[in-house]
Write an enzyme that holds these catalytic residues in place. Structure first.
Site, PDB file in Angstrom:
ATOM      1  N   GLY A 257       0.776  -1.236   0.000  1.00 14.76           N
ATOM      2  CA  GLY A 257       0.000   0.000   0.000  1.00 14.76           C
ATOM      3  C   GLY A 257       0.803   1.280   0.000  1.00 14.76           C
ATOM      4  N   GLY A 293       3.783  -3.728  -3.832  1.00 14.29           N
ATOM      5  CA  GLY A 293       3.675  -3.971  -5.277  1.00 14.29           C
ATOM      6  C   GLY A 293       4.077  -2.713  -6.020  1.00 14.29           C
ATOM      7  NE  ARG A 294      -0.147   2.101  -6.019  1.00 11.66           N
ATOM      8  CZ  ARG A 294      -1.295   2.034  -6.710  1.00 11.66           C
ATOM      9  NH1 ARG A 294      -1.348   2.522  -7.925  1.00 11.66           N
ATOM     10  NH2 ARG A 294      -2.370   1.496  -6.180  1.00 11.66           N
ATOM     11  NE  ARG A 330      -3.258   2.617 -11.212  1.00 12.06           N
ATOM     12  CZ  ARG A 330      -3.274   3.821 -10.717  1.00 12.06           C
ATOM     13  NH1 ARG A 330      -2.880   4.853 -11.440  1.00 12.06           N
ATOM     14  NH2 ARG A 330      -3.655   4.037  -9.472  1.00 12.06           N
ATOM     15  CE1 TYR A 334      -9.019   0.932  -9.075  1.00 14.38           C
ATOM     16  CE2 TYR A 334      -7.246   1.142 -10.671  1.00 14.38           C
ATOM     17  CZ  TYR A 334      -8.060   0.361  -9.877  1.00 14.38           C
ATOM     18  OH  TYR A 334      -7.900  -0.997  -9.897  1.00 14.38           O
ATOM     19  CB  CYS A 367     -16.374   2.070 -29.336  1.00 16.39           C
ATOM     20  SG  CYS A 367     -15.587   1.984 -30.927  1.00 16.39           S
ATOM     21  CD  GLU A 368     -16.981   1.339 -23.151  1.00 16.81           C
ATOM     22  OE1 GLU A 368     -17.585   2.096 -22.367  1.00 16.81           O
ATOM     23  OE2 GLU A 368     -17.309   0.160 -23.359  1.00 16.81           O
TER      24      GLU A 368
HETATM   25  N1  LLP Z   1      -1.175  -7.127  -0.391  1.00 25.21           N
HETATM   26  C1  LLP Z   1      -2.501  -7.259  -0.574  1.00 25.21           C
HETATM   27  C2  LLP Z   1      -3.243  -8.199   0.252  1.00 25.21           C
HETATM   28  C3  LLP Z   1      -3.141  -6.495  -1.571  1.00 25.21           C
HETATM   29  O1  LLP Z   1      -4.448  -6.624  -1.755  1.00 25.21           O
HETATM   30  C4  LLP Z   1      -2.374  -5.582  -2.366  1.00 25.21           C
HETATM   31  C5  LLP Z   1      -3.004  -4.796  -3.418  1.00 25.21           C
HETATM   32  C6  LLP Z   1      -1.001  -5.499  -2.123  1.00 25.21           C
HETATM   33  C7  LLP Z   1      -0.429  -6.273  -1.125  1.00 25.21           C
HETATM   34  C8  LLP Z   1      -0.092  -4.586  -2.899  1.00 25.21           C
HETATM   35  O2  LLP Z   1      -0.461  -3.257  -2.736  1.00 25.21           O
HETATM   36  P1  LLP Z   1       0.483  -2.077  -3.291  1.00 25.21           P
HETATM   37  O3  LLP Z   1       1.757  -2.093  -2.486  1.00 25.21           O
HETATM   38  O4  LLP Z   1       0.744  -2.321  -4.729  1.00 25.21           O
HETATM   39  O5  LLP Z   1      -0.322  -0.835  -3.058  1.00 25.21           O
HETATM   40  N2  LLP Z   1      -5.356  -1.740  -9.271  1.00 25.21           N
HETATM   41  C9  LLP Z   1      -5.246  -0.706  -8.266  1.00 25.21           C
HETATM   42  C10 LLP Z   1      -4.522  -1.202  -7.038  1.00 25.21           C
HETATM   43  C11 LLP Z   1      -5.166  -2.423  -6.421  1.00 25.21           C
HETATM   44  C12 LLP Z   1      -4.404  -2.951  -5.226  1.00 25.21           C
HETATM   45  C13 LLP Z   1      -4.939  -4.252  -4.783  1.00 25.21           C
HETATM   46  N3  LLP Z   1      -4.258  -4.850  -3.692  1.00 25.21           N
HETATM   47  C14 LLP Z   1      -4.564   0.497  -8.874  1.00 25.21           C
HETATM   48  O6  LLP Z   1      -4.244   0.472 -10.063  1.00 25.21           O
HETATM   49  O7  LLP Z   1      -4.367   1.520  -8.204  1.00 25.21           O
END
Ligand code: LLP
Length: 453
Positions: A257, A293-294, A330, A334, A367-368
């Protein structure tokens, strides 16, 4: 390598116009030492380009910032699960956070160590549990009573132990987009702290379940350390209450997150995060697990796209490009902001500024009306054929792509130094139709395929 103080400060260094290993030099945007106009000529557009050095740097800076806790870093594969990216991170010593049997298969193929894999998600199937127990994953982040029962039954049938972490919902507001908020009571994720305690005790009592951790994940793209501080304390307190009765409880998994810089976010540095998490976790007898992740890949990718047409409609000016919402969803989903700038010519304005230029909407061919990358964005004049970079698309871009409008998925290219590799080829029309059987024979249930009735 930059200072371990964190990306945000490096990104906001005076005069810097792009993030990490992307730089405008001699009138051309480069990824590391590869000029992106020349790369686009080679691989075509649209295309995703990732910087291997950026990914490696982010992983090692995270390690450095939290060095005193020696955390287990489980990269959230959902952010970008290209096999080459997973392989690169496995070589860096990362574990993985997975959410499906598909991600498990990828992680194993990429050489990931199953003993460093955590399996998250509210809806794991029995087949997925079966495969992950056999593979020997470290723990399942269990999110409900029913899931715990099913996991226990699968482990019993296999006569194998299954590691468990209970995902709790500490009920903090991460103040991010509502679609990516997960740690509030009303979200579908995790169980509240009281239920979590009861669930953990049930896991301890089960002959085939081994309670290894307590987990929480409060949301994504969080740019304030306070919710993390609250969440980590509440989660730790629960773990410490349980520990005397749970001999294998060894991990405090704080999920992912961590917010990154897309526009002008005041994203905390890694040190800021470490400063609030470290004192709570240090000396509590539990190892910190992180699921970023991000943070690892978000700023490590750009999408290259070419201008197809300019057009004016009423008062609005549109730049129509050859990538669409099927490639990067995205902004539509969002209201996600991504910096956009021509690959050649003047460099973009310094980070955090939009600069001046005519206000345009950058839109795709799908087409959106929701098919846009930017609305009312100042952009220098671009003409048909010009190459544009959409920045910070290393996370949640290619992985969220689709074939909508029968558009082949773009290639993914990994750059390392002055070399590049096409790590996913552009799809063809034949690829998109490969699984379809318009001439399939109709049959009744219970008869074998193709048998005449
Ligand atoms: N752990 C769990 C249990 C999660 O659900 C997620 C992300 C992460 C770790 C990794 O989170 P990060 O560090 O990447 O924030 N598609 C959306 C983001 C969805 C995140 C879902 N869960 C976007 O493009 O902003």
């Amino acid at each position: 390598m930059g200072s371990p103080a964190g990306f945000a400060r490096i990104l906001r260094a005076p005069g810097k116009t792009t993030v990490d290993h992307f730089d405008h030099r001699d009138g051309r945007l480069h990824c590391e030492h590869v000029p992106l106009d020349a790369l686009a000529a080679e691989v075509g557009t649209p295309a995703f380009v990732y910087s291997a050095s950026t990914i490696r740097d982010h992983a090692s800076r995270l390690h450095e910032a939290f060095a005193s806790l020696d955390p287990l870093i489980c990269y959230a594969a959902k952010a970008n699960s290209n096999l080459a990216v997973l392989e690169l991170l496995a070589k860096e010593g990362c574990g993985f956070d997975i959410v499906s049997g598909g991600e498990l298969a990828r992680v194993l193929l990429a050489g990931g160590d199953p003993a460093k894999v955590v399996f998250s998600g509210v809806g794991k199937t029995e087949e997925e549990m079966d495969a992950a127990i056999r593979a020997g994953v470290l723990m399942f982040n269990v999110e409900s009573e029913e899931e715990l029962d099913v996991l226990g039954a699968v482990a019993t049938r296999l006569e194998l132990d299954a590691g468990v972490a209970i995902r709790v919902n500490p009920d903090v507001d991460p103040k991010t987009h509502r679609y990516i908020t997960t740690g509030k009571k009303e979200n579908k994720f995790g169980v509240d702290l009281e239920r979590g305690e009861a669930l953990a005790r049930r896991a301890v009592a089960h002959p085939r379940l081994v309670l290894r951790g307590i987990q929480c994940h409060i949301g994504s793209q969080i740019t304030d350390v306070k919710p993390f501080a609250e969440a980590v304390e509440r989660t730790r307190d629960l773990a410490l209450r349980l520990k005397p009765d749970a001999p294998d409880l060894a991990y405090l998994d704080m999920g992912g997150g961590y917010g990154i810089f897309y526009k002008d976010e005041n994203a905390p540095s890694l040190k800021d995060y470490a400063d609030v998490i470290e004192p709570v976790v240090k000396d509590c007898g539990l190892q910190l697990v992180m699921e970023p992740g991000r943070l690892i890949v978000g700023n490590a990718g750009v999408m290259l796209t070419r201008v197809l047409y300019n057009k004016t409609s009423g008062k609005r000016r549109f730049v129509i490009v050859d990538a669409g919402m099927n490639d990067l969803i995205r902004p539509s989903l969002y209201e996600g902001y991504h910096r956009i700038w021509p690959v050649t010519g003047e460099p973009p304005p310094p980070l955090g500024e939009e600069g001046d230029g005519d206000l345009v909407d950058v839109v795709g061919p799908v087409c959106e009306s929701g098919d846009f990358f930017a609305v009312d964005r100042p952009l220098p004049v671009v003409t048909r054929g010009d190459l544009i970079a959409v920045m910070s698309v290393g996370a949640y871009a290619a992985v969220m792509g689709s074939n909508y409008n029968d558009r082949p998925r773009p290639p993914e290219v990994l750059v390392d130094g002055d070399r590049f590799a096409v790590v996913r080829e552009r799809e063809t029309h034949a690829d998109m139709m490969r699984k379809e059987r318009p001439d399939a024979t109709y049959r009744s249930l219970g008869t074998s395929e193709g048998a005449s009735t």
